[in-house]
Design an enzyme around this catalytic site. Structure first.
Site, short mmCIF file in Angstrom:
data_model
loop_
_atom_site.label_atom_id
_atom_site.label_comp_id
_atom_site.label_asym_id
_atom_site.label_seq_id
_atom_site.Cartn_x
_atom_site.Cartn_y
_atom_site.Cartn_z
N SER A 81 24.90 11.65 -7.54
CA SER A 81 25.71 11.02 -6.48
C SER A 81 25.02 9.82 -5.85
O SER A 81 25.53 9.25 -4.89
CB SER A 81 25.99 12.06 -5.39
N THR A 183 26.03 11.63 -0.75
CA THR A 183 25.20 10.51 -0.32
C THR A 183 23.88 10.99 0.25
O THR A 183 23.84 12.05 0.87
CB THR A 183 25.95 9.80 0.84
N THR A 201 24.36 5.56 -1.97
CA THR A 201 25.27 6.46 -2.70
C THR A 201 25.91 5.77 -3.90
O THR A 201 25.98 4.53 -3.93
CB THR A 201 26.40 6.91 -1.74
N ARG A 211 36.48 0.39 -5.05
CA ARG A 211 36.49 1.15 -3.80
C ARG A 211 35.10 1.14 -3.15
O ARG A 211 34.09 1.31 -3.81
CB ARG A 211 36.92 2.59 -4.08
N VAL A 212 35.07 0.95 -1.85
CA VAL A 212 33.83 1.03 -1.09
C VAL A 212 34.03 2.08 0.00
O VAL A 212 35.06 2.09 0.67
CB VAL A 212 33.49 -0.35 -0.47
N GLY A 213 33.04 2.94 0.17
CA GLY A 213 33.16 3.99 1.19
C GLY A 213 32.49 3.62 2.50
O GLY A 213 32.30 2.45 2.81
N ASP A 214 32.11 4.64 3.25
CA ASP A 214 31.48 4.42 4.56
C ASP A 214 30.00 4.06 4.45
O ASP A 214 29.44 3.43 5.35
CB ASP A 214 31.59 5.71 5.40
N THR A 234 27.86 11.84 5.60
CA THR A 234 28.15 12.11 4.21
C THR A 234 29.55 12.71 4.14
O THR A 234 30.07 13.19 5.14
CB THR A 234 27.10 13.05 3.59
N GLY A 235 30.15 12.67 2.95
CA GLY A 235 31.50 13.20 2.81
C GLY A 235 32.51 12.11 2.54
O GLY A 235 32.13 11.00 2.16
N GLY A 237 34.29 9.16 2.74
CA GLY A 237 33.98 7.98 3.53
C GLY A 237 35.15 7.39 4.27
O GLY A 237 35.00 6.84 5.37
N1 ASP Z 1 30.35 9.04 1.94
C1 ASP Z 1 30.30 8.74 0.56
C2 ASP Z 1 31.48 7.90 0.19
O1 ASP Z 1 32.55 8.08 0.72
C3 ASP Z 1 30.27 9.95 -0.30
C4 ASP Z 1 29.55 11.14 0.26
O2 ASP Z 1 28.64 11.06 1.01
O3 ASP Z 1 29.90 12.27 0.02
O4 ASP Z 1 31.37 7.09 -0.70
#
Ligand code: ASP
Length: 323
Positions: A81, A183, A201, A211-214, A234-235, A237
């Site tokens: 990840s 992450t 991450t 795609r870009v996350g948080d 984490t999780g 985003g």
């Molecule tokens: N937060 C990350 C994202 O959305 C993934 C993760 O931490 O689980 O890309």
């Protein structure tokens, strides 16, 4: 003559001003060193903390500690990840997001970056060598290569096989607490009492290309305010971005919420906005305040974090959860 308290205070101040500073504070003594602490997400945080602790215990900067720490899972092919070996997007491309923030409000970030094992170090270079905060995609890659980073293939055999398996159904449904999204977020306090954080991450596995996350977004995946504290997430985003999660956690600590209470309030906000959806996804926050107190909170059971503190004491803690 009667000496009032005010006279006494004035007299002491005058006398103190006449003394050389070394006499007042002791020779060469500055403020007492703070007990350092580093916290980071998931079980890959354990090995990452070991590296960060080497810097902190030697009196180094929290900024150097968090960078050194998160480089460990970035380079570990078994961590699917983050960095090398990360699961790809639905086009089979490994695209990385990372950001870093120091004690002086300096911050740097890269997003949608391919072919570089250590996006966190590119993010730091963005912070230190450019007038910008964020570089993305081709531009970020170009910047990294110009600055001596090596172009590498990050898609390893196992991740490629997992992607080919996924393609059979092509169903995008993030699985809670599975390594399709883990992450590493790390925040640390050094002996000088300064805070910094890093977050890196490969993002949600099988995401749309682009795609870009948080995680690379300052205020969402990471935030540091050296007067107050630091937080990371984490999780899923998208849900963290919607509430400016890490910034929210730090602002709540400014209002005297404990780190755990602040994380809980941020998680609760996600639940209030989308009660049904919140039952099916994972989001977790980690926070550390200026006094070295730490805490975490998540949506679903199963989010764990690594703590190394004080004189090297190591803990692996399970976060409290909303559900
Ligand atoms: N937060 C990350 C994202 O959305 C993934 C993760 O931490 O689980 O890309």
């Amino acid at each position: 003559m009667h000496t009032t308290r005010r006279d006494f205070v004035r007299l002491s101040a005058a006398l103190t001003a006449m003394l050389p500073l070394t006499k007042v504070f002791g020779k060469g003594a500055g403020p007492a060193p703070v007990k350092p602490v580093v916290i980071s997400t998931w079980n890959h945080g354990v090995a990452a903390n070991v590296e960060a602790w080497k810097v902190l215990s030697a009196g180094g900067r929290a900024l150097d500690a968090v960078e050194a720490g998160v480089r460990v899972p970035e380079a570990d092919p078994k961590v699917t990840s983050v960095g090398l070996g990360g699961l790809p997007d639905r086009d089979g491309k490994v695209t990385l997001d990372a950001c870093i923030m120091d004690d002086r409000a300096g911050c740097g970030s890269v997003a949608f970056l391919e072919h570089i094992v250590h996006p966190i170090s590119v993010a730091r270079m963005v912070m230190e060598k450019t007038p910008h905060v964020m570089l993305v995609g081709e531009g970020a890659l170009h910047f990294a290569l110009e600055n001596g980073f090596k172009k590498e293939n990050l898609l390893l055999e196992e991740s490629e096989a997992a992607w080919k398996e996924w393609l059979k159904k092509s169903e995008y449904k993030p699985v809670v607490n599975w390594e399709n999204h883990d992450t590493i977020g790390m925040v640390a306090l050094d002996q000088k009492g300064n805070l910094s954080g890093a977050c890196t991450t490969s993002g949600m596995a099988f995401k749309l290309h682009g795609r870009v996350g948080d995680s690379p977004i300052i205020g969402a995946g990471l935030y540091v305010d050296n007067e107050v504290g630091a937080a990371t997430s984490t999780g899923v985003g998208e849900e963290v971005i919607r509430i400016c999660g890490s910034h929210l956690v730090v602002e709540l600590m400014r209002q005297n919420y404990s780190p755990e209470e602040a994380c809980k309030e941020a998680v609760t906000r996600i639940v209030k906005r989308q009660p049904e959806k919140s039952k099916e996804i994972q989001v977790g926050f980690l926070a550390l305040n200026k006094n070295g107190e730490h805490g975490a909170y998540c949506l679903q059971k199963g989010f764990e974090y690594a703590v190394t503190q004080g004189n090297g004491e190591k803990l692996y803690l399970t976060s409290k959860s909303y559900y």
